[in-house]
Structure formats: C-alpha cells, structure tokens
Design an enzyme around this catalytic site. Structure first.
Site, PDB file in Angstrom:
ATOM      1  N   LYS A 269       0.052   4.158  -0.612  1.00 29.51           N
ATOM      2  CA  LYS A 269      -0.625   5.237   0.246  1.00 29.51           C
ATOM      3  C   LYS A 269      -0.291   7.040  -0.570  1.00 29.51           C
ATOM      4  O   LYS A 269      -0.516   6.004  -1.555  1.00 29.51           O
ATOM      5  CB  LYS A 269      -0.083   5.725   1.848  1.00 29.51           C
ATOM      6  CG  LYS A 269      -0.532   4.196   2.365  1.00 29.51           C
ATOM      7  CD  LYS A 269      -0.199   4.309   4.215  1.00 29.51           C
ATOM      8  CE  LYS A 269      -0.538   3.455   4.413  1.00 29.51           C
ATOM      9  NZ  LYS A 269      -0.613   3.171   6.584  1.00 29.51           N
TER      10      LYS A 269
ATOM     11  N   GLU B 208      -7.232   4.459   7.874  1.00 28.46           N
ATOM     12  CA  GLU B 208      -6.493   5.821   7.486  1.00 28.46           C
ATOM     13  C   GLU B 208      -7.951   6.524   7.156  1.00 28.46           C
ATOM     14  O   GLU B 208      -8.404   8.374   6.906  1.00 28.46           O
ATOM     15  CB  GLU B 208      -5.503   6.580   6.687  1.00 28.46           C
ATOM     16  CG  GLU B 208      -3.876   6.271   7.566  1.00 28.46           C
ATOM     17  CD  GLU B 208      -2.785   5.287   7.229  1.00 28.46           C
ATOM     18  OE1 GLU B 208      -3.300   5.416   5.722  1.00 28.46           O
ATOM     19  OE2 GLU B 208      -2.151   5.002   7.975  1.00 28.46           O
TER      20      GLU B 208
ATOM     21  N   GLY C 233       2.098   2.565  11.079  1.00 24.12           N
ATOM     22  CA  GLY C 233       3.489   3.520  10.329  1.00 24.12           C
ATOM     23  C   GLY C 233       4.307   3.346  11.959  1.00 24.12           C
ATOM     24  O   GLY C 233       4.321   4.894  11.841  1.00 24.12           O
TER      25      GLY C 233
ATOM     26  N   HIS D 297     -10.136   1.225   5.028  1.00 20.74           N
ATOM     27  CA  HIS D 297      -8.063   1.275   5.671  1.00 20.74           C
ATOM     28  C   HIS D 297      -8.739   2.443   6.255  1.00 20.74           C
ATOM     29  O   HIS D 297      -9.385   3.753   6.903  1.00 20.74           O
ATOM     30  CB  HIS D 297      -7.289   1.748   4.489  1.00 20.74           C
ATOM     31  CG  HIS D 297      -6.323   1.865   5.316  1.00 20.74           C
ATOM     32  ND1 HIS D 297      -5.327   3.195   6.239  1.00 20.74           N
ATOM     33  CD2 HIS D 297      -4.914   1.143   5.321  1.00 20.74           C
ATOM     34  CE1 HIS D 297      -4.165   2.673   6.639  1.00 20.74           C
ATOM     35  NE2 HIS D 297      -4.351   1.625   5.447  1.00 20.74           N
TER      36      HIS D 297
ATOM     37  N   SER E 122       3.253  -2.205  10.080  1.00 15.91           N
ATOM     38  CA  SER E 122       4.220  -2.085  10.929  1.00 15.91           C
ATOM     39  C   SER E 122       5.761  -3.322  10.718  1.00 15.91           C
ATOM     40  O   SER E 122       6.107  -4.091  11.767  1.00 15.91           O
ATOM     41  CB  SER E 122       5.172  -1.895  11.516  1.00 15.91           C
ATOM     42  OG  SER E 122       5.134  -0.483  12.397  1.00 15.91           O
TER      43      SER E 122
ATOM     44  N   ASN F 242       0.829  -1.247   0.038  1.00 18.11           N
ATOM     45  CA  ASN F 242       0.207   0.093  -0.415  1.00 18.11           C
ATOM     46  C   ASN F 242       0.820   0.876   0.269  1.00 18.11           C
ATOM     47  O   ASN F 242       1.477   1.644   1.069  1.00 18.11           O
ATOM     48  CB  ASN F 242      -1.249  -0.182   1.359  1.00 18.11           C
ATOM     49  CG  ASN F 242      -1.826   1.064   0.976  1.00 18.11           C
ATOM     50  OD1 ASN F 242      -1.664   2.069   0.398  1.00 18.11           O
ATOM     51  ND2 ASN F 242      -2.481   1.247   2.743  1.00 18.11           N
TER      52      ASN F 242
ATOM     53  N   GLU G 120      -5.154  -4.704  10.817  1.00 14.52           N
ATOM     54  CA  GLU G 120      -4.694  -3.942  11.105  1.00 14.52           C
ATOM     55  C   GLU G 120      -4.686  -2.550  12.324  1.00 14.52           C
ATOM     56  O   GLU G 120      -5.832  -2.138  12.094  1.00 14.52           O
ATOM     57  CB  GLU G 120      -4.676  -2.603  10.105  1.00 14.52           C
ATOM     58  CG  GLU G 120      -4.102  -3.784   8.481  1.00 14.52           C
ATOM     59  CD  GLU G 120      -3.695  -2.195   7.493  1.00 14.52           C
ATOM     60  OE1 GLU G 120      -2.840  -2.614   7.394  1.00 14.52           O
ATOM     61  OE2 GLU G 120      -4.279  -1.020   7.066  1.00 14.52           O
TER      62      GLU G 120
HETATM   63  P1  PGA Z   1       2.922   0.275   7.533  1.00 13.59           P
HETATM   64  O1  PGA Z   1       1.950   0.775   6.743  1.00 13.59           O
HETATM   65  O2  PGA Z   1       3.032  -0.949   7.236  1.00 13.59           O
HETATM   66  O3  PGA Z   1       3.235   1.626   7.273  1.00 13.59           O
HETATM   67  O4  PGA Z   1       2.862   0.613   8.937  1.00 13.59           O
HETATM   68  C1  PGA Z   1       0.593  -0.297   6.890  1.00 13.59           C
HETATM   69  C2  PGA Z   1      -0.828   0.083   6.549  1.00 13.59           C
HETATM   70  O5  PGA Z   1      -1.136   0.512   6.494  1.00 13.59           O
HETATM   71  O6  PGA Z   1      -1.451  -0.746   5.389  1.00 13.59           O
END
Ligand code: PGA
Length: 230
Positions: free
Chosen positions: A8, A91, A164, A89, A194, A6, A158
């Site tokens: 983003k 976010e 992140g 997601h 992560s 992803n 997640e």
């Molecule tokens: P990350 O993000 O690997 O940077 O923690 C995962 C995600 O939001 O899909």
C-alpha cells in the site's frame, strides 16, 4: 500457495531495497510450488533482481503514455519490466472512488497487454451481515465487465471489514465464500484481510484457498516470511 505482499502506501525505495534483499536471502527455503509477489509503491520500482518472486504494481493508468497528470502508464512500467498488476482493491474502489466501469476498463487494457492480474473483490460489513446471498450478489456484481476466463487471472477475495482491522474472516466464512466462488471461477482464489502468523496455517488449509494477499503482516520481511515459510 501464492503469497502476495501489498505494501500500500508504505515503504520507500530505500526500504524496499533492504526488504527485498532480506527476503531474497531467505526465499530459497520456500516450497518450489509456492509463488511470492511483492507490490511496493510505484516510487519504489527499480531494476530488482527478483529471482524467487515477482514484483507487481498496486495500480496504473490504462494508457501507454500521454497527458494524464499524476498517473503512471504502461511505458513507465515497461521500463522496470513490470507485467503484474492489482486491480479492484477495495481501497481504490472506496477511498479513491474507482467505479466498476473504470476498473473494467483498466482490466481490459492490462489484459490486452498480457499482464498477470490479481483482481480483488470483497463485501462491506452490512452486506456480510445481510447473509450469504447478499454477499454473493455483491461479489458477482464486481465481476461486471471482467473476463473471468482470462488465462493470467488470479482472484483475491477480501472482505472489506477484515482489511487492516486485525479481524480476519472466520474459517467457515472464508470456506463457504471460496466454495461458492469456485463454482463459477476456475482461477486461483486468494484470501485477504488480516492474514498473519497466528492464522496462516488454518487459512492456508482451507480447500479452495489458493493463496493469500497480505497488507499489514507483509510490511516487515520477517512477518511476511513467517507466512511464506509456515
Ligand atoms: P491487511 O490488508 O492484511 O492489512 O488486512 C490486506 C489487503 O488489503 O490486501
């Protein structure tokens, strides 16, 4: 295993082209039963020759086309033969402010279009701290209006506090949550939050972890390949 990248709001069309070229040159080494997905930003959609992986979108609006300023609908995805989408997601839930109702509407639309859907769920830190029961209650509430029997559904668990932050959930936390989800969900369940070179082996070895959804460690082809080829 499923490995999903992803991006983003990272990468351009130019850098996505370079990334995909690099990825494609190495993917013959992956196990044939493994699948790889790339979710670049919408501006990077193009006619890629995606032989060993699938390109999907991080988001789209649930319409064919019309007057929805700033949004991208089905017609724009069809131009690039996109049939895979991420929905739910954290976010989009927390930063963009998508409600469960909006998410369910998106889900229904793309399900009707036969899209493969990676549907994301996850709990906030205070919920995790309140214990397993609270975690499951929040996760289950994120299935409101979602057909969990949809044949082209993949779930991504997640935990929001692990995204992140560099702090992945522990093996025990991932294992117990995936086991609990597995009781009602009979679809592949990815873990995200992560995931990186240092923890991929222990995460991939957990029973009921069918793959990973990766943000930060997917941004360079070499760090993503480290996961896919671990
Ligand atoms: P990350 O993000 O690997 O940077 O923690 C995962 C995600 O939001 O899909």
């Amino acid at each position: 295993m499923i490995y999903a990248a992803n991006f983003k709001t990272n990468h351009t069309r130019t850098s996505t082209h370079a990334y995909i070229q690099e990825l494609q040159s190495q993917l013959h080494q992956k196990k044939s039963e493994d699948s790889v997905y790339i979710f670049p930003p919408l501006t990077a959609l193009d006619h890629y020759e995606a032989a060993d992986f699938t390109i999907g979108v991080q988001n789209a609006y649930p319409v064919l086309n019309g007057a929805y300023t700033g949004e991208v609908g089905l017609e724009q995805l069809q131009e690039f033969n996109i049939k895979t989408i991420l929905i739910g997601h954290s976010e989009r839930r927390n930063i963009i402010g998508e409600s469960q109702e909006t998410i369910a509407k998106k889900f229904r639309f793309f399900k009707e279009q036969g899209f493969e859907i990676i549907y994301c769920i996850g709990e906030a830190l205070e919920v995790r701290e309140a214990g397993d029961e609270a975690v499951m209650a929040q996760l289950i509430s994120q299935f409101d209006g979602i057909d969990t029997n949809y044949e082209k559904l993949i779930i991504a668990y997640e935990p929001i506090w692990a995204i992140g932050t560099g702090r992945s959930a522990t093996v025990a936390e991932i294992e117990s949550t995936h086991n609990a989800l597995r009781k009602t969900i009979h679809k592949p369940i990815l873990y995200g939050g992560s995931v990186k070179g240092e923890n991929i082996a222990e995460i991939a070895a957990i029973e009921n972890v069918d793959g990973v959804l990766v943000g930060g460690a997917s941004l360079k082809p070499e760090t993503f390949l480290e996961l896919v080829l671990h």
